[in-house]
Scaffold this motif. Structure first.
Motif, PDB file in Angstrom:
ATOM      1  N   ILE A  33     -24.174   0.263 -24.441  1.00 18.39           N
ATOM      2  CA  ILE A  33     -23.690   1.464 -24.462  1.00 18.39           C
ATOM      3  C   ILE A  33     -23.732   2.180 -25.785  1.00 18.39           C
ATOM      4  O   ILE A  33     -23.310   1.345 -26.952  1.00 18.39           O
ATOM      5  CB  ILE A  33     -22.090   1.548 -24.070  1.00 18.39           C
ATOM      6  CG1 ILE A  33     -22.097   1.150 -22.634  1.00 18.39           C
ATOM      7  CG2 ILE A  33     -21.482   2.926 -24.515  1.00 18.39           C
ATOM      8  CD1 ILE A  33     -20.589   1.231 -22.072  1.00 18.39           C
ATOM      9  N   GLY A  34     -24.250   3.149 -25.909  1.00 20.25           N
ATOM     10  CA  GLY A  34     -24.331   3.774 -27.376  1.00 20.25           C
ATOM     11  C   GLY A  34     -23.291   4.831 -27.362  1.00 20.25           C
ATOM     12  O   GLY A  34     -22.977   5.432 -26.502  1.00 20.25           O
ATOM     13  N   PRO A  35     -22.930   5.272 -28.809  1.00 21.41           N
ATOM     14  CA  PRO A  35     -21.947   6.428 -28.964  1.00 21.41           C
ATOM     15  C   PRO A  35     -22.443   7.640 -28.377  1.00 21.41           C
ATOM     16  O   PRO A  35     -21.580   8.479 -27.926  1.00 21.41           O
ATOM     17  CB  PRO A  35     -21.422   6.119 -30.396  1.00 21.41           C
ATOM     18  CG  PRO A  35     -22.703   5.505 -31.006  1.00 21.41           C
ATOM     19  CD  PRO A  35     -23.275   4.484 -30.122  1.00 21.41           C
ATOM     20  N   PRO A  41     -16.477   2.567 -24.996  1.00 19.49           N
ATOM     21  CA  PRO A  41     -16.500   1.206 -24.371  1.00 19.49           C
ATOM     22  C   PRO A  41     -14.966   0.691 -24.328  1.00 19.49           C
ATOM     23  O   PRO A  41     -14.649   0.150 -23.454  1.00 19.49           O
ATOM     24  CB  PRO A  41     -16.990   0.415 -25.764  1.00 19.49           C
ATOM     25  CG  PRO A  41     -18.150   1.165 -26.354  1.00 19.49           C
ATOM     26  CD  PRO A  41     -17.405   2.639 -26.186  1.00 19.49           C
ATOM     27  N   ASP A  42     -13.938   0.894 -25.118  1.00 22.10           N
ATOM     28  CA  ASP A  42     -12.569   0.691 -24.730  1.00 22.10           C
ATOM     29  C   ASP A  42     -12.125   1.293 -23.513  1.00 22.10           C
ATOM     30  O   ASP A  42     -11.288   0.630 -22.938  1.00 22.10           O
ATOM     31  CB  ASP A  42     -11.799   1.258 -26.054  1.00 22.10           C
ATOM     32  CG  ASP A  42     -11.994   0.081 -27.162  1.00 22.10           C
ATOM     33  OD1 ASP A  42     -12.944  -0.801 -27.268  1.00 22.10           O
ATOM     34  OD2 ASP A  42     -11.238   0.794 -28.282  1.00 22.10           O
ATOM     35  N   LEU A  43     -12.436   2.379 -23.371  1.00 22.76           N
ATOM     36  CA  LEU A  43     -11.865   3.024 -22.000  1.00 22.76           C
ATOM     37  C   LEU A  43     -12.525   2.343 -20.750  1.00 22.76           C
ATOM     38  O   LEU A  43     -11.989   2.128 -19.738  1.00 22.76           O
ATOM     39  CB  LEU A  43     -12.311   4.572 -22.029  1.00 22.76           C
ATOM     40  CG  LEU A  43     -11.328   5.195 -22.999  1.00 22.76           C
ATOM     41  CD1 LEU A  43     -11.688   6.966 -23.129  1.00 22.76           C
ATOM     42  CD2 LEU A  43      -9.971   5.243 -22.904  1.00 22.76           C
ATOM     43  N   LEU A  44     -14.079   2.002 -20.963  1.00 18.50           N
ATOM     44  CA  LEU A  44     -14.608   1.407 -19.547  1.00 18.50           C
ATOM     45  C   LEU A  44     -13.954  -0.145 -19.639  1.00 18.50           C
ATOM     46  O   LEU A  44     -13.736  -0.318 -18.351  1.00 18.50           O
ATOM     47  CB  LEU A  44     -15.792   1.126 -20.474  1.00 18.50           C
ATOM     48  CG  LEU A  44     -16.924   0.675 -19.201  1.00 18.50           C
ATOM     49  CD1 LEU A  44     -17.017   2.020 -18.169  1.00 18.50           C
ATOM     50  CD2 LEU A  44     -18.463   0.471 -19.491  1.00 18.50           C
ATOM     51  N   ILE A  64     -19.600  -5.784 -23.255  1.00 16.89           N
ATOM     52  CA  ILE A  64     -20.281  -4.619 -23.691  1.00 16.89           C
ATOM     53  C   ILE A  64     -20.909  -4.806 -25.100  1.00 16.89           C
ATOM     54  O   ILE A  64     -20.513  -5.458 -26.061  1.00 16.89           O
ATOM     55  CB  ILE A  64     -19.195  -3.607 -24.061  1.00 16.89           C
ATOM     56  CG1 ILE A  64     -18.345  -3.164 -22.380  1.00 16.89           C
ATOM     57  CG2 ILE A  64     -19.755  -2.266 -24.341  1.00 16.89           C
ATOM     58  CD1 ILE A  64     -17.334  -2.312 -22.540  1.00 16.89           C
ATOM     59  N   ASP A  65     -22.259  -4.492 -25.296  1.00 16.14           N
ATOM     60  CA  ASP A  65     -23.056  -4.554 -26.419  1.00 16.14           C
ATOM     61  C   ASP A  65     -23.071  -3.070 -26.898  1.00 16.14           C
ATOM     62  O   ASP A  65     -23.912  -2.272 -26.502  1.00 16.14           O
ATOM     63  CB  ASP A  65     -24.445  -5.098 -25.789  1.00 16.14           C
ATOM     64  CG  ASP A  65     -25.470  -5.115 -27.190  1.00 16.14           C
ATOM     65  OD1 ASP A  65     -25.045  -4.953 -28.169  1.00 16.14           O
ATOM     66  OD2 ASP A  65     -26.764  -5.098 -26.945  1.00 16.14           O
ATOM     67  N   ALA A  66     -22.248  -2.771 -27.825  1.00 13.75           N
ATOM     68  CA  ALA A  66     -21.994  -1.476 -28.343  1.00 13.75           C
ATOM     69  C   ALA A  66     -23.485  -1.332 -29.300  1.00 13.75           C
ATOM     70  O   ALA A  66     -23.448  -1.935 -30.337  1.00 13.75           O
ATOM     71  CB  ALA A  66     -20.746  -1.231 -29.222  1.00 13.75           C
ATOM     72  N   ARG A  67     -24.305  -0.372 -28.997  1.00 10.27           N
ATOM     73  CA  ARG A  67     -25.272  -0.175 -29.692  1.00 10.27           C
ATOM     74  C   ARG A  67     -25.160   0.922 -30.893  1.00 10.27           C
ATOM     75  O   ARG A  67     -24.395   1.730 -30.705  1.00 10.27           O
ATOM     76  CB  ARG A  67     -26.515   0.451 -28.896  1.00 10.27           C
ATOM     77  CG  ARG A  67     -26.647  -0.356 -27.444  1.00 10.27           C
ATOM     78  CD  ARG A  67     -27.298  -1.700 -27.714  1.00 10.27           C
ATOM     79  NE  ARG A  67     -28.593  -1.578 -28.406  1.00 10.27           N
ATOM     80  CZ  ARG A  67     -29.197  -2.667 -29.013  1.00 10.27           C
ATOM     81  NH1 ARG A  67     -28.778  -3.712 -28.878  1.00 10.27           N
ATOM     82  NH2 ARG A  67     -30.451  -2.326 -29.434  1.00 10.27           N
ATOM     83  N   PRO A  68     -25.925   0.563 -31.913  1.00 13.30           N
ATOM     84  CA  PRO A  68     -25.692   1.553 -33.253  1.00 13.30           C
ATOM     85  C   PRO A  68     -26.537   2.798 -33.148  1.00 13.30           C
ATOM     86  O   PRO A  68     -27.581   2.781 -32.044  1.00 13.30           O
ATOM     87  CB  PRO A  68     -26.242   0.550 -34.351  1.00 13.30           C
ATOM     88  CG  PRO A  68     -27.206  -0.222 -33.628  1.00 13.30           C
ATOM     89  CD  PRO A  68     -26.754  -0.541 -32.338  1.00 13.30           C
ATOM     90  N   ASP A 103     -28.002   5.984 -27.422  1.00  9.79           N
ATOM     91  CA  ASP A 103     -27.483   7.071 -26.352  1.00  9.79           C
ATOM     92  C   ASP A 103     -27.584   6.063 -25.049  1.00  9.79           C
ATOM     93  O   ASP A 103     -27.619   6.476 -23.960  1.00  9.79           O
ATOM     94  CB  ASP A 103     -28.491   8.298 -26.055  1.00  9.79           C
ATOM     95  CG  ASP A 103     -29.864   7.891 -25.864  1.00  9.79           C
ATOM     96  OD1 ASP A 103     -30.336   6.669 -26.138  1.00  9.79           O
ATOM     97  OD2 ASP A 103     -30.614   8.702 -25.657  1.00  9.79           O
ATOM     98  N   GLU A 104     -27.717   4.633 -25.445  1.00 10.32           N
ATOM     99  CA  GLU A 104     -27.774   3.748 -23.964  1.00 10.32           C
ATOM    100  C   GLU A 104     -26.499   3.888 -23.147  1.00 10.32           C
ATOM    101  O   GLU A 104     -25.529   3.952 -23.590  1.00 10.32           O
ATOM    102  CB  GLU A 104     -27.957   2.261 -24.495  1.00 10.32           C
ATOM    103  CG  GLU A 104     -29.126   2.155 -25.250  1.00 10.32           C
ATOM    104  CD  GLU A 104     -29.048   2.467 -26.820  1.00 10.32           C
ATOM    105  OE1 GLU A 104     -28.136   2.978 -27.149  1.00 10.32           O
ATOM    106  OE2 GLU A 104     -30.066   1.846 -27.545  1.00 10.32           O
TER     107      GLU A 104
END
Lengths: 119, 250
Positions: A33-35, A41-44, A64-68, A103-104
């Protein structure tokens, strides 16, 4: 707060994959997931146990892999990490940048648990 | 907020959500598919359906009260004689907006989402079946007033138009980058109030938009005075012509 709807959509995809593989359960769900996807991510993560209850993924870990946010500047060729509110080139300030990541909203992998022979 | 929005769990797919207990061998399976793949499939179906009938679909998004319905009323008055229009209205509750459109003599389908904060492609699909697409040129989808959730859901539209009322802050594009990045056109509405407000700088708002890497056109207008509405109608007609001739979007 559409993360619960996103979570349910993800879980029905996961359930379909589990059914196709005749899996007994799902032990891990990995997402990217990208911002700039619009999903927090927290809500998910918070929505996940509620949406997963009673499903094949009830005991799964959600990873969750938070993408930059990364951009490529079309003006000066520089590639850099930026923030979601400013996608201009950090080096030359040009606004003509191309988004490389950020935007992933992807279901990357699921780990399935197969029917044990002990039953 | 969205916890009744289980629009992806239907009687048709509920049986897939069956329970099981962990034990035994593990197998990783690579997927690499969008998290909203079901919605995106329905959106692609909607788009194909619209294109079969040569209908252009425009999705209007904004905060609540930015003037989407008022702008639609003005648009209908100006374009209704030349093009066959219809509106899908998304609201949490009430048919008030649909009644305003209906009073202009344009077909309208109201979707009341209850507590759900956005429209999704499945809801729009059901609404499309209540319209005679063979008698339409331009379909407006007025999304639920919300600058966050609607941006994540493709409905099958051809263009996203985001309204920003000048009564809101000019830093809205910086605060809601996902919404403003999704826009193909940004409208600054209620522009007749600019002189009395004094603290909304259109240049600053546009600068915030450009920092998101967006090069889309920006128009200022007032649906109340009619100033700038002509330019919006021209944008729509260019998009309509482009759709007919199969040319690129404006």
């Amino acid at each position: 707060m559409h993360e619960l709807a996103v979570c349910r959509s993800m879980l029905s995809q996961v359930a379909r994959i589990a059914a196709r593989h005749r899996a007994r359960a799902v032990t891990r769900i990995s997402v990217r997931i990208g911002p700039l996807s619009g999903v927090e991510p927290d809500l998910l993560s918070q929505a996940f146990p509620f949406a997963a209850a009673g499903t094949v993924a009830e005991h799964a870990a959600l990873v969750i892999d938070a993408r930059p946010v990364r951009v490529h500047c079309e003006a000066c060729g520089h590639e850099a990490e930026t923030g979601p509110r400013n996608l201009t080139c950090p080096r030359c300030g040009d606004g003509r940048t191309r988004l490389l990541s950020g935007d992933e909203l992807l279901l990357a992998e699921v780990e399935l648990l197969h029917q044990a022979t002990d039953t | 907020m969205c916890d009744t929005c289980g629009c992806n769990v239907t009687p048709g797919n509920r049986h897939l959500l069956e329970s099981a207990h962990p034990a035994g061998g593990r197998e990783p399976v690579a997927v690499l598919q969008g998290l909203l793949a079901e919605n995106d499939r329905a959106a692609a179906h909607n788009r194909a359906h619209l294109e079969t009938h040569g209908v252009l679909a425009v999705n209007l998004m904004s905060s609540p009260g930015a003037g989407k319905t008022t702008l639609l009323e003005q648009t209908i008055d100006r374009l209704g004689g030349r093009w066959r229009l219809a509106v899908i209205e998304g609201d949490l509750e009430t048919e008030r907006d649909a009644e305003r459109i209906r009073a202009r003599g344009v077909p309208v389908v109201q979707i009341t989402t209850g507590t759900a904060c956005h429209l999704d492609a499945h809801m729009v699909h059901r609404a499309l079946h209540r319209l005679d697409l063979s008698r339409l040129d331009l379909l407006f989808i007025e999304n639920v007033g919300n600058l966050v959730c609607p941006a994540a859901f493709d409905l099958g539209q051809h263009h996203n138009v985001t309204l920003l009322a000048v009564t809101e802050g000019d830093d809205k594009p910086a605060k809601y980058p996902v919404m403003f990045r999704a826009a193909h056109l940004v409208l600054f509405t209620k522009a007749d109030l600019l002189p009395v407000l004094g603290d909304f700088a259109p240049d600053r708002a546009e600068d915030h938009l450009r920092r998101l890497g967006s090069a889309v056109p920006v128009l200022s207008l007032s649906a109340r005075t009619g100033d700038g509405v002509e330019a919006w109608c021209r944008w729509l007609e260019t998009a309509l012509d482009a759709r007919r001739t199969g040319a690129a979007a404006p």
